[in-house]
Structure formats: C-alpha cells, structure tokens
Design a protein around this motif. Sequence first.
Motif, PDB file in Angstrom:
ATOM      1  N   ALA A 105       0.887  -1.167   0.000  1.00  0.00           N
ATOM      2  CA  ALA A 105       0.000   0.000   0.000  1.00  0.00           C
ATOM      3  C   ALA A 105       0.926   1.218   0.000  1.00  0.00           C
ATOM      4  O   ALA A 105       2.157   1.086  -0.023  1.00  0.00           O
ATOM      5  CB  ALA A 105      -0.934  -0.001   1.202  1.00  0.00           C
ATOM      6  N   ASP A 140      -4.336   6.091   0.307  1.00  0.00           N
ATOM      7  CA  ASP A 140      -4.476   4.657   0.396  1.00  0.00           C
ATOM      8  C   ASP A 140      -4.207   4.220   1.830  1.00  0.00           C
ATOM      9  O   ASP A 140      -3.737   3.128   2.084  1.00  0.00           O
ATOM     10  CB  ASP A 140      -3.491   4.015  -0.570  1.00  0.00           C
ATOM     11  N   GLY A 143      -5.912   1.196   2.783  1.00  0.00           N
ATOM     12  CA  GLY A 143      -5.211   0.001   2.328  1.00  0.00           C
ATOM     13  C   GLY A 143      -4.180  -0.462   3.344  1.00  0.00           C
ATOM     14  O   GLY A 143      -4.033  -1.668   3.609  1.00  0.00           O
ATOM     15  N   HIS A 147      -4.374  -4.080   5.737  1.00  0.00           N
ATOM     16  CA  HIS A 147      -3.268  -5.019   5.965  1.00  0.00           C
ATOM     17  C   HIS A 147      -3.022  -5.225   7.462  1.00  0.00           C
ATOM     18  O   HIS A 147      -2.938  -6.359   7.947  1.00  0.00           O
ATOM     19  CB  HIS A 147      -1.986  -4.495   5.317  1.00  0.00           C
ATOM     20  N   VAL A 198      -0.119  -8.717  -2.966  1.00  0.00           N
ATOM     21  CA  VAL A 198      -1.403  -8.025  -2.869  1.00  0.00           C
ATOM     22  C   VAL A 198      -1.158  -6.526  -2.942  1.00  0.00           C
ATOM     23  O   VAL A 198      -0.494  -5.955  -2.068  1.00  0.00           O
ATOM     24  CB  VAL A 198      -2.141  -8.371  -1.562  1.00  0.00           C
ATOM     25  N   ALA A 200      -2.981  -3.301  -2.556  1.00  0.00           N
ATOM     26  CA  ALA A 200      -4.243  -2.763  -2.030  1.00  0.00           C
ATOM     27  C   ALA A 200      -4.362  -1.288  -2.396  1.00  0.00           C
ATOM     28  O   ALA A 200      -4.275  -0.403  -1.545  1.00  0.00           O
ATOM     29  CB  ALA A 200      -4.307  -2.958  -0.519  1.00  0.00           C
ATOM     30  N   ASP A 201      -4.598  -1.017  -3.670  1.00  0.00           N
ATOM     31  CA  ASP A 201      -4.647   0.376  -4.126  1.00  0.00           C
ATOM     32  C   ASP A 201      -5.638   0.525  -5.273  1.00  0.00           C
ATOM     33  O   ASP A 201      -5.429   1.317  -6.188  1.00  0.00           O
ATOM     34  CB  ASP A 201      -3.248   0.831  -4.570  1.00  0.00           C
ATOM     35  N   THR A 429      -6.252  -5.409  -5.310  1.00  0.00           N
ATOM     36  CA  THR A 429      -7.481  -5.265  -4.548  1.00  0.00           C
ATOM     37  C   THR A 429      -7.610  -3.819  -4.078  1.00  0.00           C
ATOM     38  O   THR A 429      -6.814  -2.959  -4.441  1.00  0.00           O
ATOM     39  CB  THR A 429      -7.482  -6.215  -3.339  1.00  0.00           C
ATOM     40  N   GLY A 430      -8.600  -3.539  -3.243  1.00  0.00           N
ATOM     41  CA  GLY A 430      -8.723  -2.193  -2.723  1.00  0.00           C
ATOM     42  C   GLY A 430      -9.934  -2.008  -1.848  1.00  0.00           C
ATOM     43  O   GLY A 430     -10.780  -2.900  -1.712  1.00  0.00           O
ATOM     44  N   ALA A 453     -13.355  -5.460   3.550  1.00  0.00           N
ATOM     45  CA  ALA A 453     -12.010  -5.619   2.985  1.00  0.00           C
ATOM     46  C   ALA A 453     -11.079  -6.278   4.003  1.00  0.00           C
ATOM     47  O   ALA A 453     -10.243  -7.121   3.648  1.00  0.00           O
ATOM     48  CB  ALA A 453     -11.457  -4.274   2.553  1.00  0.00           C
ATOM     49  N   GLU A 457      -9.223  -9.923   3.555  1.00  0.00           N
ATOM     50  CA  GLU A 457      -7.779 -10.150   3.639  1.00  0.00           C
ATOM     51  C   GLU A 457      -7.427 -11.114   4.762  1.00  0.00           C
ATOM     52  O   GLU A 457      -6.497 -11.923   4.624  1.00  0.00           O
ATOM     53  CB  GLU A 457      -7.035  -8.825   3.808  1.00  0.00           C
TER      54      GLU A 457
END
Length: 471
Positions: A105, A140, A143, A147, A198, A200-201, A429-430, A453, A457
């Motif tokens: 991220a 982000d 994101g 995580h 991954v 995440a953005d 993903t995001g 989300a 994850e």
Amino acid sequence: MTSSSSQALPASESAVLDAVALGVPAALSDLGALVRIPGVAWPAFDQTQLERSADAVAELARGTGVFDDVRVLRAHVDDTDELGQPAVLATRAARNGKPTILLYAHHDVQPPGDDELWETPPFEPTVRDGRLYGRGAADDKAGIMAHIAALRAVSETLGDDFDLGVNLFIEGEEEYGSRSFARFLRDNADALRADAIVVADSGNLDSHTPGLTVSLRGNARFTLTVRTLEHASHSGMFGGAVPDAMMAAVTLLATLWDADGAVAVSGMGARDATTPAYTEQTLREETGLLPDATPVGRDDIFGRIWNKPSITITGIDATSVAQASNTLLPEVSVVISARVAPGQDAAEAYAAIESHLRAHAPFGAELTFSDVDLGDGFLVDTSGWAVELTRGAMADGYGAEPVDLGIGGSIPFIADLVREFPAAQILVTGVEDPHSRAHSPNESLHLETFRNAIRTEALMLTRMNDRDAAS
C-alpha cells in the motif's frame, strides 16, 4: 450479511472473522491518526510529514507482533544521487514450508487542493452517513490499515500456527510517480520476494460488491508548449492577422477528440473485452455529471473507461482571469494526461500522440515536448491458485460474489513488480468504491466496505497459511 459459503466456514476462519469484528474500532482509530498526518510527497509540501507518516506506519507494523524486522528505508531515484521518499519494509520469514505473501500500500497522499471545497477539513477525519472523510482516508491509508488489521486478527487467532511468510511494503511516493520504486525493488529484492503480491490500491464495483482488478490502463503524461510569437503584442493592433499561442493551442488540442469526444489519435489502441452492465444514470450519480452534460465516447461505458484510451488536459499555464489584458500570448503550456489501453505499450501510445500533434500544429506553431512520464498498463494472469483463493475470500468476506474489474486509472509500478518478480502472482485489490472521490475534495471511505475488505484479507491470509509453498 451472509452467503451460502460463509455459513459453513471452518472454525479457524470463523474465529478469525470474530477477531476482525472486535478489531475494527481500533483499526478505524489508527486510520484516523494516519489521516491527520498531511504526508504529501510533492516537493512544495513539508517533507517532514512524510517522515512522521512512515514512522507511524512502522510502529503499527511492529505492534502486530508479526514481523521479524521492521525498517524505514529510502532508495535512490534511478541514475541520480537523489533519495526517494521514506518507505516501510517489514519482513517475516515463512515457517514449515508455507508460502510468502507481499502486502503493498502507500502512505503518501494527494495534495488537498482548495480547502474551501471540503465540507470538513481534509486532514481532520470526520465520520458522517457511514463514511469516513479525509484526504487519504480511502487512497491509500485504508489500504495500509486493511493489511494491519487483517494481520492482527490472524496473528491473534492462529498464534503459533501462523506460519505464512509475510512481507509488508508501504511506499511513500506513489502519488508522486513512484520515482524510486524500481530501485527500491532491486535494492531489497531478497526481502520482498514472495509467491503472491497483494496491491491494495484499487477499488470495487460498488460499496457492496467486491472487485478483483484484472486490467489497468497505462499512462502517458507530458507537458506541451505551444509558441507562435517572440514576444507579446497588443491584441487590438494585431489581432486578426497574428495567431497567438492560445488560439493555436486551442485549435490544436481540439483535434485530439472526434465529435463524440472519443480519442481521435491514430495509433492509440483499444482492448477487446466484455464488461459488466453499467448505466448512464449510474455514471451520472457517481461522477456528478451535470444534468445537461452528456457522456463522451461510444459503446458500453465500462468499455470506454477500462479498455479504450482517453486524453485529458490536466493543467495549463496562461494568463489568469484576474491578470487578463488585451494581449496576444506568445506561449502557452499544457499538461496532457493520456490513459493507454491495457496491452498497448505506453511509449508507443506517446509516440502516436506526439506524431498527431506535430502533424496538426496550426499556423506553423512551434511545439516543444517535455517532462514525459510513461507507465505501461497491466493484464492479470487469472489462472493461478492465488486468484482463485482471493475470489473465494472476497465472496465470504463481503457476502457477495466478486467481479473481475478493469480500472481506468493506472498503477505503473505494477510493471516493475512483474519485471522484478516474474513468478509472483499479482492480486490488485482495494477498499475504494465509486463514491470515494479519491484525489478529489471530500475523499471518503465507506465504512462497511472497509470492514469487509479486512474480513477478506484476513481470510486470504488464513487460507494461504493452510497451503504449502510448492502446492
């Protein structure tokens, strides 16, 4: 929120989801603290805020208890002595033959823009109507917290049975072009190497339907300077005989689109791929299109956004309205931002645009091209085990079947990831939804999407922990 599959989850996965539910308030509190840090990587902003932001993320990573090592690092911008912005790198070695996952991220954010356009201050996180407002709340920093929150839940639940290798890379300059990204990958290749990555953005189809991004457009951004005169002249004395730079620029730029507003540059390609249904009414609601304004382009709307090129003028240097005078301008500069169809080389698309502009320059105008920035698009190989696992985790995490998405935006550094780690499966993903307004005033995060989300994850990590690296 239920799905047929989520009703029959194994006990370990149900326990992980219970831990997620308990941890969401803390995750939101930590997200709010991150949003309060105005970490903008552009040189005109206070760069010490980026250092604060990186340090805060590093502390969050250490607090999970997951990682063997957590560091704040910088890499040089390629071919220069300049250091890039601070990034966080945390590593945990795999145990007992389990695979390794890399979680990405970024902690830097876009500039806030005009504060007057924000309903609440951009760096004061505010909750209203089920959304968290603030710059970076969606893009982000959410994101990052997805995580962190997922790792907390998995570590708390699995304990000594958590054998998955986990690397965490939180970049500090994504919104400023990821200038040191490629060098950072090379400098830290061993620490970053993973079986799956991954990113995440990205976003989702809507606030309730998860999306796995399988295609991204590339980008070609540059500055065009149009010059027709050696110096400014009186518009009354010479107007009508002498072409000023603004006249030439407007005439030239208009050739980039046809009568429907579609890109009219020969050599810019399109991708042939089916897209989900998406109505003009939904487009209007999600973008704020004015009642009498009409969409541009042709064919299905998602196809225009995901699979065809676009060209936007994002900046212009000319006399301001407040300083306007009866003068023929000698020079005008504009920033042209083109999105390139997935599968087309960005350099090829840029060459097509430059060739078009030179061929259509009116009145013998002198053209100069500078500050060229190119990034290739991305097409995901959807045949790997990690894609199947992620889709299943999304279905159970959201309680809705996921949709394969194309994204009109660009994440050029993914090409660097593919080049450096060709064997890794890339999962984009995001946490954003179409109303997040990333990069715009009143950016926000849909809180239910954020929760789902994290659930997704956490299930991904749990299920990857059940795999062997070789399987």
